[in-house]
Design a protein around this motif. Structure first.
Motif, PDB file in Angstrom:
ATOM      1  N   ASN A  70      41.807  50.716  34.558  1.00  0.00           N
ATOM      2  CA  ASN A  70      41.807  50.925  36.013  1.00  0.00           C
ATOM      3  C   ASN A  70      40.412  50.835  36.617  1.00  0.00           C
ATOM      4  OD1 ASN A  70      44.640  51.387  36.028  1.00  0.00           O
ATOM      5  ND2 ASN A  70      44.305  53.521  35.413  1.00  0.00           N
ATOM      6  N   VAL A  71      39.655  49.847  36.168  1.00  0.00           N
ATOM      7  CA  VAL A  71      38.312  49.597  36.703  1.00  0.00           C
ATOM      8  C   VAL A  71      38.335  48.422  37.670  1.00  0.00           C
ATOM      9  CG1 VAL A  71      35.925  48.965  36.145  1.00  0.00           C
ATOM     10  CG2 VAL A  71      37.196  50.540  34.655  1.00  0.00           C
ATOM     11  N   PHE A  72      38.954  47.315  37.248  1.00  0.00           N
ATOM     12  CA  PHE A  72      38.968  46.099  38.050  1.00  0.00           C
ATOM     13  C   PHE A  72      40.371  45.831  38.592  1.00  0.00           C
ATOM     14  CE2 PHE A  72      35.460  44.685  34.990  1.00  0.00           C
ATOM     15  CZ  PHE A  72      34.459  45.104  35.853  1.00  0.00           C
ATOM     16  N   PHE A  73      40.401  45.533  39.911  1.00  0.00           N
ATOM     17  CA  PHE A  73      41.661  45.189  40.572  1.00  0.00           C
ATOM     18  C   PHE A  73      41.427  43.942  41.429  1.00  0.00           C
ATOM     19  CE2 PHE A  73      41.830  49.678  39.612  1.00  0.00           C
ATOM     20  CZ  PHE A  73      43.112  49.859  39.119  1.00  0.00           C
ATOM     21  N   ASP A  74      42.402  43.619  42.274  1.00  0.00           N
ATOM     22  CA  ASP A  74      42.280  42.441  43.142  1.00  0.00           C
ATOM     23  C   ASP A  74      41.064  42.544  44.061  1.00  0.00           C
ATOM     24  OD1 ASP A  74      44.461  41.101  42.109  1.00  0.00           O
ATOM     25  OD2 ASP A  74      45.879  42.004  43.533  1.00  0.00           O
ATOM     26  N   LYS A  75      40.703  43.757  44.433  1.00  0.00           N
ATOM     27  CA  LYS A  75      39.539  43.954  45.309  1.00  0.00           C
ATOM     28  C   LYS A  75      38.280  43.404  44.643  1.00  0.00           C
ATOM     29  CE  LYS A  75      36.765  47.636  47.433  1.00  0.00           C
ATOM     30  NZ  LYS A  75      36.612  49.109  47.605  1.00  0.00           N
ATOM     31  N   GLU A  76      38.082  43.733  43.370  1.00  0.00           N
ATOM     32  CA  GLU A  76      36.902  43.251  42.640  1.00  0.00           C
ATOM     33  C   GLU A  76      36.987  41.735  42.410  1.00  0.00           C
ATOM     34  OE1 GLU A  76      36.853  47.328  42.687  1.00  0.00           O
ATOM     35  OE2 GLU A  76      38.484  46.145  41.802  1.00  0.00           O
ATOM     36  N   LEU A  77      38.212  41.239  42.184  1.00  0.00           N
ATOM     37  CA  LEU A  77      38.390  39.797  42.013  1.00  0.00           C
ATOM     38  C   LEU A  77      37.981  39.055  43.285  1.00  0.00           C
ATOM     39  CD1 LEU A  77      39.413  37.301  40.506  1.00  0.00           C
ATOM     40  CD2 LEU A  77      41.735  37.877  41.282  1.00  0.00           C
ATOM     41  N   ASP A  78      38.416  39.542  44.440  1.00  0.00           N
ATOM     42  CA  ASP A  78      38.049  38.902  45.713  1.00  0.00           C
ATOM     43  C   ASP A  78      36.544  39.000  45.954  1.00  0.00           C
ATOM     44  OD1 ASP A  78      40.687  38.249  46.193  1.00  0.00           O
ATOM     45  OD2 ASP A  78      41.086  40.068  47.370  1.00  0.00           O
ATOM     46  N   LEU A  79      35.956  40.129  45.581  1.00  0.00           N
ATOM     47  CA  LEU A  79      34.508  40.306  45.748  1.00  0.00           C
ATOM     48  C   LEU A  79      33.738  39.243  44.967  1.00  0.00           C
ATOM     49  CD1 LEU A  79      32.517  43.606  45.669  1.00  0.00           C
ATOM     50  CD2 LEU A  79      31.897  41.794  44.086  1.00  0.00           C
ATOM     51  N   ILE A  80      34.162  39.003  43.719  1.00  0.00           N
ATOM     52  CA  ILE A  80      33.486  38.002  42.889  1.00  0.00           C
ATOM     53  C   ILE A  80      33.713  36.607  43.451  1.00  0.00           C
ATOM     54  CG2 ILE A  80      33.440  36.930  40.602  1.00  0.00           C
ATOM     55  CD1 ILE A  80      34.130  39.689  39.448  1.00  0.00           C
ATOM     56  N   LYS A  81      34.925  36.308  43.884  1.00  0.00           N
ATOM     57  CA  LYS A  81      35.229  34.992  44.446  1.00  0.00           C
ATOM     58  C   LYS A  81      34.346  34.680  45.650  1.00  0.00           C
ATOM     59  CE  LYS A  81      40.112  34.422  43.142  1.00  0.00           C
ATOM     60  NZ  LYS A  81      41.515  34.347  43.653  1.00  0.00           N
ATOM     61  N   ASN A  82      34.021  35.708  46.432  1.00  0.00           N
ATOM     62  CA  ASN A  82      33.252  35.515  47.654  1.00  0.00           C
ATOM     63  C   ASN A  82      31.745  35.633  47.440  1.00  0.00           C
ATOM     64  OD1 ASN A  82      35.563  35.161  49.284  1.00  0.00           O
ATOM     65  ND2 ASN A  82      35.872  37.379  49.401  1.00  0.00           N
ATOM     66  N   THR A  83      31.307  35.805  46.192  1.00  0.00           N
ATOM     67  CA  THR A  83      29.874  35.874  45.900  1.00  0.00           C
ATOM     68  C   THR A  83      29.270  34.472  45.937  1.00  0.00           C
ATOM     69  OG1 THR A  83      30.185  37.813  44.481  1.00  0.00           O
ATOM     70  CG2 THR A  83      28.136  36.559  44.215  1.00  0.00           C
ATOM     71  N   PRO A  84      28.178  34.273  46.683  1.00  0.00           N
ATOM     72  CA  PRO A  84      27.545  32.942  46.728  1.00  0.00           C
ATOM     73  C   PRO A  84      27.167  32.462  45.330  1.00  0.00           C
ATOM     74  CG  PRO A  84      26.628  34.373  48.421  1.00  0.00           C
ATOM     75  CD  PRO A  84      27.499  35.241  47.566  1.00  0.00           C
ATOM     76  N   ASP A 214      48.500  46.765  36.722  1.00  0.00           N
ATOM     77  CA  ASP A 214      48.028  45.883  37.792  1.00  0.00           C
ATOM     78  C   ASP A 214      46.499  45.735  37.795  1.00  0.00           C
ATOM     79  OD1 ASP A 214      47.360  48.407  38.588  1.00  0.00           O
ATOM     80  OD2 ASP A 214      48.248  48.283  40.586  1.00  0.00           O
ATOM     81  N   ASP A 215      45.841  46.260  36.756  1.00  0.00           N
ATOM     82  CA  ASP A 215      44.391  46.102  36.695  1.00  0.00           C
ATOM     83  C   ASP A 215      44.033  44.950  35.758  1.00  0.00           C
ATOM     84  OD1 ASP A 215      45.258  47.483  34.399  1.00  0.00           O
ATOM     85  OD2 ASP A 215      43.236  48.250  34.047  1.00  0.00           O
ATOM     86  N   TYR A 216      42.741  44.617  35.739  1.00  0.00           N
ATOM     87  CA  TYR A 216      42.250  43.534  34.905  1.00  0.00           C
ATOM     88  C   TYR A 216      41.233  44.078  33.905  1.00  0.00           C
ATOM     89  CZ  TYR A 216      44.091  40.824  38.849  1.00  0.00           C
ATOM     90  OH  TYR A 216      44.893  40.320  39.832  1.00  0.00           O
ATOM     91  N   GLY A 217      41.179  43.432  32.751  1.00  0.00           N
ATOM     92  CA  GLY A 217      40.216  43.855  31.731  1.00  0.00           C
ATOM     93  C   GLY A 217      38.848  43.248  31.894  1.00  0.00           C
ATOM     94  N   ASP A 235      23.616  39.082  41.347  1.00  0.00           N
ATOM     95  CA  ASP A 235      24.269  39.369  42.629  1.00  0.00           C
ATOM     96  C   ASP A 235      25.637  40.007  42.399  1.00  0.00           C
ATOM     97  OD1 ASP A 235      24.787  39.484  45.299  1.00  0.00           O
ATOM     98  OD2 ASP A 235      24.922  37.318  45.625  1.00  0.00           O
ATOM     99  N   ILE A 236      26.393  39.461  41.445  1.00  0.00           N
ATOM    100  CA  ILE A 236      27.703  40.043  41.119  1.00  0.00           C
ATOM    101  C   ILE A 236      27.542  41.465  40.594  1.00  0.00           C
ATOM    102  CG2 ILE A 236      29.673  39.873  39.544  1.00  0.00           C
ATOM    103  CD1 ILE A 236      29.342  36.820  39.665  1.00  0.00           C
ATOM    104  N   ASP A 237      26.547  41.646  39.733  1.00  0.00           N
ATOM    105  CA  ASP A 237      26.287  42.967  39.153  1.00  0.00           C
ATOM    106  C   ASP A 237      26.016  43.989  40.250  1.00  0.00           C
ATOM    107  OD1 ASP A 237      25.832  44.939  37.276  1.00  0.00           O
ATOM    108  OD2 ASP A 237      23.795  44.301  36.823  1.00  0.00           O
ATOM    109  N   TYR A 238      25.183  43.612  41.211  1.00  0.00           N
ATOM    110  CA  TYR A 238      24.844  44.517  42.309  1.00  0.00           C
ATOM    111  C   TYR A 238      26.077  44.852  43.143  1.00  0.00           C
ATOM    112  CZ  TYR A 238      22.855  46.150  46.718  1.00  0.00           C
ATOM    113  OH  TYR A 238      22.570  46.875  47.845  1.00  0.00           O
ATOM    114  N   ARG A 239      26.869  43.830  43.475  1.00  0.00           N
ATOM    115  CA  ARG A 239      28.043  44.052  44.327  1.00  0.00           C
ATOM    116  C   ARG A 239      29.096  44.916  43.618  1.00  0.00           C
ATOM    117  NH1 ARG A 239      29.297  39.233  48.173  1.00  0.00           N
ATOM    118  NH2 ARG A 239      27.237  38.426  48.676  1.00  0.00           N
ATOM    119  N   LEU A 240      29.328  44.618  42.333  1.00  0.00           N
ATOM    120  CA  LEU A 240      30.310  45.409  41.588  1.00  0.00           C
ATOM    121  C   LEU A 240      29.864  46.860  41.446  1.00  0.00           C
ATOM    122  CD1 LEU A 240      31.496  43.104  38.640  1.00  0.00           C
ATOM    123  CD2 LEU A 240      32.842  43.878  40.604  1.00  0.00           C
TER     124      LEU A 240
END
Length: 404
Positions: A70-84, A214-217, A235-240
């Motif tokens: 229960n660490v990563f969900f769709d929210k984190e997936l969208d965050l990574i997708k939107n990272t430049p 519903d979480d991701y590994g 950048d991903i590290d900082y955002r996550l």
């Protein structure tokens, strides 16, 4: 003053008059230069081999694994997708399961992914196609799973049954149709935990429904280029970290994060360190051979000075200056080292070529290092010849004539 051409002619004549001794002297230089060039070339070949293996694992990749549930969900997936800088990302879930084909069952690692995984992991298909985000009960098999794990080889469109054990203790089974088989990337030394040949890939949404989660590994991410991998990863590290509640003060401390991550540059740095250490060790041993070779040249030049003492006295009486004598003996020493350098360069390239063939390595011959090795052989000859040449040039002509 003696001309360079005349000095070379006299030196070649002196070397030719003692062919065996000269050959044995240059042998030390040949072996030393060959060892240096061969080791540098083999080291560069290993480095390229490691880079190719890492490239087979993924293209400009960044891998993130959670250190809990229960660490990563769709929210984190969208965050990574939107990272430049991110051009592709696949969430990952993996779990061992019992896989049955015909009457044979095996425990195999099942990995839930999306269609982006094919590009991010740089997969090549041996048969069929990779997963599509619209797929449900289809599977893509690694080559070892398809061809070696079961009593009979598995082909595209064959059915397999996958049985998971859920966290609540329940068991769930589902039949999948094989959609594709992945080529073996044949990564011998580089292991990153994402080796596709030993896994079965299914749609991650299907896997999560079967497991009741519903979480991701983790995530497998592709950056726009190798040059931007580290910046994108940071950048991903900082955002996550910010999204998951890790403070800016603790951002540099990996132990405080609920995930671990590494990228392609991390893997390259590790293999480059191994390759550089190996090359340095082997080259250091080879340089010892060059030192031994230089001692050999100095020895023959000292013997030559002793044998030609009366000749030196005659030359001085005929008007040869101290500088002429010095030039003559230094030229002879350099010619010996040049012969050794040429022979060593050819031998070293040949040895590296043969070694690369048997080790199944790419042939990499760094021109800069080869030129450096050849130049070192000339310098060795020059340095080794200074003392004998100076001894010859300093002789008193009267004393030289008295020498028996």
């Amino acid at each position: 003053m003696i001309s360079l051409r005349r000095s070379i002619d006299i030196s070649i004549g002196s070397i030719s008059s003692s062919k065996l001794r000269s050959a044995l002297t240059t042998l030390g230089i040949i072996i030393g230069v060959a060892a240096v060039i061969a080791n540098v070339s083999i080291g560069a070949s290993f480095n390229q081999f490691f880079n190719d293996e890492i490239g087979a694992v993924g293209s400009n990749f960044i891998v993130i694994y959670s250190q809990g549930v229960n660490v990563f969900f769709d929210k984190e997936l969208d965050l990574i997708k939107n990272t430049p800088g991110v051009t592709g990302v696949s969430p990952i879930n993996q779990q061992m399961a019992r896989v049955t084909y015909l009457s044979t069952s095996r425990q195999i690692d099942i990995q839930g992914v999306t269609e982006d995984y094919e590009e991010v992991a740089n997969l090549k298909m041996d048969a069929g196609d990779f997963l599509d985000d619209k797929d449900q009960f289809v599977a893509v098999l690694g080559s070892e799973v398809a061809y070696e794990k079961f009593d009979k080889k598995i082909s595209v469109k064959n059915p397999i049954e996958i049985t998971f054990r859920r966290e609540d203790g329940g068991v769930v089974s589902q039949k999948f149709i094989v959609k594709g088989i992945i080529q073996n990337p044949n990564t011998v030394f580089v292991q990153t935990g994402v080796e596709p040949e030993i896994r079965i890939f299914i749609p991650i949404n299907t896997m999560n429904r079967m497991l009741g989660k519903d979480d991701y590994g983790g995530f497998f991410i592709k950056a726009s280029s190798l040059d931007t991998v580290r910046d994108t990863a940071n950048d991903i590290d900082y955002r996550l970290a910010r999204t998951l509640g890790v403070s800016a003060r603790e951002l540099e401390n990996d132990d405080t994060k609920p995930y671990v991550m590494f990228d392609q540059l991390d893997a390259l740095e590790q293999t480059n360190q191994v390759s550089a250490a190996l090359t340095s060790l082997l080259t250091s041993v080879a340089l010892i051979s060059l030192i031994v070779g230089s001692i050999g040249i100095m020895n023959i030049m000292l013997v030559s000075v002793t044998e030609r003492t009366r000749e030196i006295g005659l030359m001085k009486s005929l008007g040869y200056t101290r500088k002429d004598i010095l030039t003559l003996f230094l030229t002879e020493s350099i010619i010996l080292s040049l012969i050794g350098g040429i022979g060593g360069t050819v031998l070293g390239i040949g040895v590296a070529f043969i070694a690369n063939y048997f080790l199944d390595l790419p042939n990499i011959f760094p021109l800069k290092q080869i030129i450096t090795g050849f130049t070192v052989s000339v310098i060795v000859g020059l340095v080794a010849g200074i003392y004998p040449a100076n001894k010859a040039a300093s002789m008193d002509p009267v004393e030289a004539f008295r020498h028996e």
